[in-house]
Design an enzyme around this catalytic site. Structure first.
Site, PDB file in Angstrom:
ATOM      1  N   GLY A 271       5.568   3.047  -2.354  1.00 33.14           N
ATOM      2  CA  GLY A 271       4.927   3.714  -1.276  1.00 33.14           C
ATOM      3  C   GLY A 271       4.922   4.861  -1.524  1.00 33.14           C
ATOM      4  N   ILE A 272       5.933   5.732  -0.563  1.00 33.24           N
ATOM      5  CA  ILE A 272       6.344   7.071  -0.005  1.00 33.24           C
ATOM      6  C   ILE A 272       7.552   6.829  -0.866  1.00 33.24           C
ATOM      7  CG2 ILE A 272       6.402   9.005   1.740  1.00 33.24           C
ATOM      8  CD1 ILE A 272       5.073   7.727   3.794  1.00 33.24           C
ATOM      9  N   GLY A 273       7.963   6.277  -0.468  1.00 31.74           N
ATOM     10  CA  GLY A 273       9.431   6.509  -1.101  1.00 31.74           C
ATOM     11  C   GLY A 273       8.782   6.724  -3.051  1.00 31.74           C
TER      12      GLY A 273
ATOM     13  N   SER B  14       8.880   8.429  13.231  1.00 33.31           N
ATOM     14  CA  SER B  14       7.409   8.139  13.266  1.00 33.31           C
ATOM     15  C   SER B  14       6.865   9.186  13.981  1.00 33.31           C
ATOM     16  CB  SER B  14       7.083   6.309  13.150  1.00 33.31           C
ATOM     17  OG  SER B  14       5.740   6.319  12.965  1.00 33.31           O
TER      18      SER B  14
ATOM     19  N   TYR C  80       8.813  -1.540  16.535  1.00 28.60           N
ATOM     20  CA  TYR C  80       9.222  -0.763  15.743  1.00 28.60           C
ATOM     21  C   TYR C  80       8.752   0.859  16.809  1.00 28.60           C
ATOM     22  CZ  TYR C  80       6.925   2.436  12.080  1.00 28.60           C
ATOM     23  OH  TYR C  80       6.570   3.518  10.767  1.00 28.60           O
TER      24      TYR C  80
END
Length: 282
Positions: free
Chosen positions: A14-16, A139, A165
């Site tokens: 993903g983003i990482g 987020s 979350y």
């Protein structure tokens, strides 16, 4: 730009992974982190081949287990004499309640407590490398948390996936602001960010498997900006959203809420040395 040593948690997907790829492409020494050794080695090999970089390393740890978070910090500090940037990127969304060691709900353990503990354990190395940065991935969902049921934390016996979350990400924003005040004068900054609505495993867990969101490279742009840009180096305690510094939710800015997350994060992880961060450099 001088080469920097940068640890990116959750960087085998993903983003990482996209963040690690871009940082490596720019010539920085990137310390990858993942939970699965086989997958980690595969990503490491792919990044080395695709970027031509020879300054990549891989560390394995399950961030829901605090002993493994501390071991990760020990391994990084044992292998490197400097760390210029810590990017706390790893995160989860759990459709069903799961429990990490110590009875801590999994979302809270990974998204919030692992950031608290890893920053605490690596602060000495960051200070010795100053100017250095802590970049905590939060987020926009933190804005959905209108209140915090402190009695429901950290186990979330009354479980709602999105609420857990949102509260975990509220904790990230609030704690980061409080951390920045503690780090004043140390040469280490701390900021949080919203990477955007990105097509990742986390988003698909939330949507029930449906695709959506921007590609991971868009989220990586935000993380790389906070890791390297001059303006981010001059800012501490900020929150970055929609490609600019923005005011987070009023709850995240509440001094009492910040202090409660600070105390809870410190007590649940044993991160008790925050009182004198300058002592880390000695």
């Amino acid at each position: 730009m001088a080469e920097r040593t940068i640890l990116v948690t959750g960087s085998t997907d993903g983003i990482g992974e996209a963040t690690a790829r871009e940082l490596s492409r720019q010539g920085h020494r990137v310390l990858l982190h993942g939970r699965n050794p086989e997958k980690g080695r595969k990503v490491l090999a792919e990044l080395e081949e695709n970027t031509g970089a020879d300054r990549l390393d891989l560390f394995i740890a399950d961030l829901s287990v605090q002993e493994q978070v501390m071991r990760l910090a020990e391994e990084v500090a044992g292998a490197y004499d400097r760390l210029d940037v810590l990017i706390n990127n790893a995160g989860v969304f759990m459709p069903e309640r799961a429990v990490a060691p110590g009875g801590i709900e999994m979302t809270f353990a990974v998204n919030f407590l692992s950031q608290v503990l890893l920053a605490h354990e690596l602060l000495g190395l960051l200070e010795r490398s100053a100017p250095a940065r802590i970049v905590n991935v939060a987020s926009i969902a933190h804005r959905s948390a209108r209140s915090v049921d402190w009695g429901n934390l950290p186990g979330f016996p009354d479980y709602d996936a999105y609420d857990a979350y949102a509260v975990s990400k509220l904790g990230v924003v609030a704690f980061t602001a409080r951390l920045a005040r503690t780090l004043e004068g140390t040469g280490v900054t701390a900021n949080s960010l919203h990477p955007g609505v990105i097509d990742t495993k986390l988003l698909r867990a939330y949507t029930g498997g449906r695709d959506g969101g921007a590609p991971p490279e868009k989220g990586a742009e935000v993380e790389v900006h906070l890791a390297l840009s001059p303006d981010a180096g001059e800012t501490s305690g900020g929150y970055f959203e929609e490609n600019r510094w923005k005011r987070p939710s009023s709850l995240a800015l509440d001094a009492g809420v910040q202090e409660q997350f600070w105390e809870m994060g410190s007590s649940l992880t044993g991160a008790v040395r925050w009182a004198d961060p300058k002592a880390y450099a000695r």
